[in-house]
Write an enzyme that holds these catalytic residues in place. Sequence first.
Site, PDB file in Angstrom:
ATOM      1  N   SER A 166       0.841  -1.193   0.000  1.00 38.97           N
ATOM      2  CA  SER A 166       0.000   0.000   0.000  1.00 38.97           C
ATOM      3  C   SER A 166       0.884   1.254   0.000  1.00 38.97           C
ATOM      4  O   SER A 166       1.695   1.418  -0.912  1.00 38.97           O
ATOM      5  CB  SER A 166      -0.963  -0.044   1.189  1.00 38.97           C
ATOM      6  OG  SER A 166      -2.025   0.869   1.024  1.00 38.97           O
ATOM      7  N   GLU A 228      -8.900  -5.273  -6.595  1.00 41.57           N
ATOM      8  CA  GLU A 228      -8.550  -3.859  -6.478  1.00 41.57           C
ATOM      9  C   GLU A 228      -8.888  -3.081  -7.743  1.00 41.57           C
ATOM     10  O   GLU A 228      -8.903  -1.841  -7.730  1.00 41.57           O
ATOM     11  CB  GLU A 228      -7.062  -3.716  -6.152  1.00 41.57           C
ATOM     12  CG  GLU A 228      -6.663  -4.288  -4.804  1.00 41.57           C
ATOM     13  CD  GLU A 228      -5.211  -4.045  -4.449  1.00 41.57           C
ATOM     14  OE1 GLU A 228      -4.882  -2.912  -4.072  1.00 41.57           O
ATOM     15  OE2 GLU A 228      -4.403  -4.999  -4.569  1.00 41.57           O
ATOM     16  N   HIS A 266      -7.270  -5.749  -1.606  1.00 40.32           N
ATOM     17  CA  HIS A 266      -6.111  -4.965  -1.175  1.00 40.32           C
ATOM     18  C   HIS A 266      -5.438  -5.552   0.063  1.00 40.32           C
ATOM     19  O   HIS A 266      -4.215  -5.446   0.212  1.00 40.32           O
ATOM     20  CB  HIS A 266      -6.570  -3.524  -0.888  1.00 40.32           C
ATOM     21  CG  HIS A 266      -5.453  -2.570  -0.601  1.00 40.32           C
ATOM     22  ND1 HIS A 266      -4.542  -2.172  -1.562  1.00 40.32           N
ATOM     23  CD2 HIS A 266      -5.103  -1.926   0.549  1.00 40.32           C
ATOM     24  CE1 HIS A 266      -3.685  -1.321  -1.017  1.00 40.32           C
ATOM     25  NE2 HIS A 266      -3.997  -1.151   0.262  1.00 40.32           N
TER      26      HIS A 266
END
Length: 286
Positions: A166, A228, A266
């Site tokens: 991330s 995602e 994610h």
Amino acid sequence: MTFQPNQPTSGTLEHIARSTVQIPRAEQWTMKSRHGNHAYQIMVFQPAEAPPPSGYPVIYLLDANSVFGTMVEAVRVQGRRPEKTGALPAIVVGIGYPSPGPFSPHRYYDFTPQTTTEYTQNSDGMPLPKQGGADEFLQFIEEELKPDMERQFQIDRSRQAIFGHSLGGLFVLHTLFKKPEAFRYYIAGSPSLHWNQNVMLAEEQEFVARLEQHPVNVKVWIGMGEQEKTHPARNNDKALSLTERLSALNQPGLDIKYTEFEEENHVSVLPFLISRTIRFACSPES
């Protein structure tokens, strides 16, 4: 970690001795950076197997509060039989924070090159934490943490990897662009490429411009969850485009690939990224 059931369902359970579950061959301590005086929880795993003559490969792991245990167990199990798993025993250096939660707000500062101009608040409506300290954080890793690890452990400096997810994945790519010689293996999981977009594009262009005079010897892997794709940030598209742009350069020392994990999101993609990282960064043939 201690398991504490709400109420014993059997009289026998009341008399069972309990103890804390610990990660074998792992230890942690607090380390403060000289620049900024930021406190980090450093977590280190050292294999039971003897090191190669050149030392162990090493994986520097961001957000260690959340994924150190997952990475260590993957390394510990796969590293036992390299001839079967394709993964050498490795040292894991986790960089976390003295915080009980899995993610500290300070990661916004450490992992971002500049304060974002695209966003002003979190998804919950709260103001964003302070940002823009990525260069300072990289300086801490390079000038303080790495030398300390190399004094304490037998590390192969030619087999160093960095793993981030991330915003951590954004920092991994920032490090690649700004100081590619820092690591041999770069693993950017679900990088937040919607953050600092113009800054990252400028860094990429500067990186490409330097390649002719300063060739690199790096392996880069960007991994995303298939689910995602539905996020408005469109980071899957951004990551794939970045991979295609860098691959098209045909630089012999720049090996980059992109992987999308089917039916993963994610967060759920993390164990898959971690398992694959061991073979990517610790292969006997690399």
